[in-house]
Motif scaffolding. Structure first.
Motif, PDB file in Angstrom:
ATOM      1  N   TYR A   1       0.861  -1.124  -0.212  1.00  0.00           N
ATOM      2  CA  TYR A   1       0.073  -0.041   0.088  1.00  0.00           C
ATOM      3  C   TYR A   1       1.056   1.209  -0.091  1.00  0.00           C
ATOM      4  O   TYR A   1       0.757   2.106  -0.778  1.00  0.00           O
ATOM      5  CB  TYR A   1      -0.816   0.101   1.214  1.00  0.00           C
ATOM      6  N   PRO A   2       1.781   1.419   0.982  1.00  0.00           N
ATOM      7  CA  PRO A   2       2.668   2.684   0.850  1.00  0.00           C
ATOM      8  C   PRO A   2       3.690   2.788  -0.343  1.00  0.00           C
ATOM      9  O   PRO A   2       3.628   3.874  -0.882  1.00  0.00           O
ATOM     10  CB  PRO A   2       3.499   2.454   2.341  1.00  0.00           C
ATOM     11  N   ALA A   3       3.930   1.772  -0.964  1.00  0.00           N
ATOM     12  CA  ALA A   3       4.963   1.542  -2.089  1.00  0.00           C
ATOM     13  C   ALA A   3       4.026   1.936  -3.566  1.00  0.00           C
ATOM     14  O   ALA A   3       4.620   2.149  -4.353  1.00  0.00           O
ATOM     15  CB  ALA A   3       5.566   0.344  -2.064  1.00  0.00           C
ATOM     16  N   THR A   4       2.759   1.610  -3.416  1.00  0.00           N
ATOM     17  CA  THR A   4       2.076   1.898  -4.544  1.00  0.00           C
ATOM     18  C   THR A   4       0.981   3.123  -4.648  1.00  0.00           C
ATOM     19  O   THR A   4       1.158   4.110  -5.015  1.00  0.00           O
ATOM     20  CB  THR A   4       1.272   0.598  -5.062  1.00  0.00           C
ATOM     21  N   LEU A   5      -0.137   2.601  -3.850  1.00  0.00           N
ATOM     22  CA  LEU A   5      -1.103   3.668  -3.779  1.00  0.00           C
ATOM     23  C   LEU A   5      -0.921   5.059  -3.208  1.00  0.00           C
ATOM     24  O   LEU A   5      -1.007   5.977  -3.544  1.00  0.00           O
ATOM     25  CB  LEU A   5      -2.602   3.304  -3.136  1.00  0.00           C
ATOM     26  N   LEU A   6      -0.234   4.774  -1.813  1.00  0.00           N
ATOM     27  CA  LEU A   6      -0.042   6.199  -1.302  1.00  0.00           C
ATOM     28  C   LEU A   6       1.181   6.990  -1.849  1.00  0.00           C
ATOM     29  O   LEU A   6       1.406   8.126  -2.087  1.00  0.00           O
ATOM     30  CB  LEU A   6       0.662   5.762   0.185  1.00  0.00           C
ATOM     31  N   ALA A   7       2.356   6.215  -2.491  1.00  0.00           N
ATOM     32  CA  ALA A   7       3.235   6.974  -3.157  1.00  0.00           C
ATOM     33  C   ALA A   7       2.892   7.657  -4.614  1.00  0.00           C
ATOM     34  O   ALA A   7       3.256   8.893  -4.785  1.00  0.00           O
ATOM     35  CB  ALA A   7       4.182   6.059  -3.613  1.00  0.00           C
ATOM     36  N   ARG A   8       1.813   7.070  -5.038  1.00  0.00           N
ATOM     37  CA  ARG A   8       1.264   7.676  -6.109  1.00  0.00           C
ATOM     38  C   ARG A   8       0.164   8.901  -6.012  1.00  0.00           C
ATOM     39  O   ARG A   8       0.424   9.921  -6.378  1.00  0.00           O
ATOM     40  CB  ARG A   8       0.076   6.559  -7.023  1.00  0.00           C
TER      41      ARG A   8
END
Length: 256
Positions: free
Chosen positions: A219-226
């Protein structure tokens, strides 16, 4: 034919709720984040020590969370579901004062699951809905991350309740410290900072922990970072647009 007074009042209430939602929904994500932090890291630890102010603070924070969710969703049914979860938790607390039992744990876990899932759906709809990504929505995405841990608190409570010795170092008993222990275990699982004092032993418990850990890493590496990237892009666009309206060349600062 005259419209009933109750119908007019309900229509007026929904209109005011809709206006509040359009104006304050993004800002309430930040307010909700503050309330959840108070609940997780102040109210629940105080309750674990048997502090009466902790119980009062928890009740006040939950009422504030319900009010925020009502405005953010604009749907009275959301408030009704959250109220069911709150009543279940309150009933468990009252029953614990008289005769602690497994039923108290089931009520508290069920209420907590309802609260986290309903609140998570409201937050996700706003965070990933149409509109510009701003700082409030990024904070809402972090809040959604915390709500994942909150949902797994209930999952671990049910697993530990129906499977004896599912966790080493964690006994699911009806006590004020139970919620604090489960929240601690859920967060160390989500952030991959365990296992030391508490560890999953049963295969089902391990499977649940694996799922939460995968979510906690992706989650932090994909959606949150985006979302953070989009917010920074929109901020640069606003600055460039403001400079252009003032007759400045983007990236060069003010003209001499």
């Amino acid at each position: 034919m005259h419209e009933p007074t109750s119908a007019r009042a309900m229509r007026g209430f929904r209109a005011r709720l809709r206006r509040a939602q359009e104006r304050w929904s993004d800002q309430l994500l930040t307010v909700l984040m503050v309330l959840m932090l108070l609940l997780f890291f102040v109210a629940v630890p105080l309750q674990a020590t048997g502090s009466e102010p902790g119980q009062m603070l928890g009740a006040v924070v939950l009422l504030g969370i319900m009010a925020c969710a009502l405005v953010m969703s604009g749907n009275p049914w959301v408030f009704a579901l959250l109220l069911v979860g709150l009543v279940m938790n309150g009933t468990a607390v009252v029953l614990r004062l008289h005769t602690p039992s497994r039923m108290d744990i089931m009520l508290a876990a069920g209420g907590w699951l309802i609260l986290s899932v309903v609140l998570g759906s409201v937050v996700a709809r706003l965070v990933f809905g149409p509109g510009r990504v701003n700082t409030h929505r990024v904070i809402g995405a972090v809040l959604l991350y915390l709500l994942v841990a909150a949902a797994f608190v209930a999952v671990y409570a049910f697993v530990g309740l129906f499977i004896p010795n599912a966790f080493a170092g964690l006994e699911i008993v009806d006590s004020p410290s139970n919620a604090s222990n489960l929240i601690y275990f859920s967060f160390v699982t989500l952030t991959s900072t365990g296992y030391g004092d508490i560890a999953p032993v049963h295969p089902i418990a391990r499977a649940c922990c694996n799922i939460e850990t995968i979510i906690g890493q992706l989650y932090p590496a994909t959606l949150l970072a985006r979302l953070v990237t989009l917010e920074l892009e929109h901020r640069r666009e606003r600055i460039a647009g403001r400079d252009a309206s003032r007759g400045e060349h983007p990236g060069r600062g003010r003209r001499e």
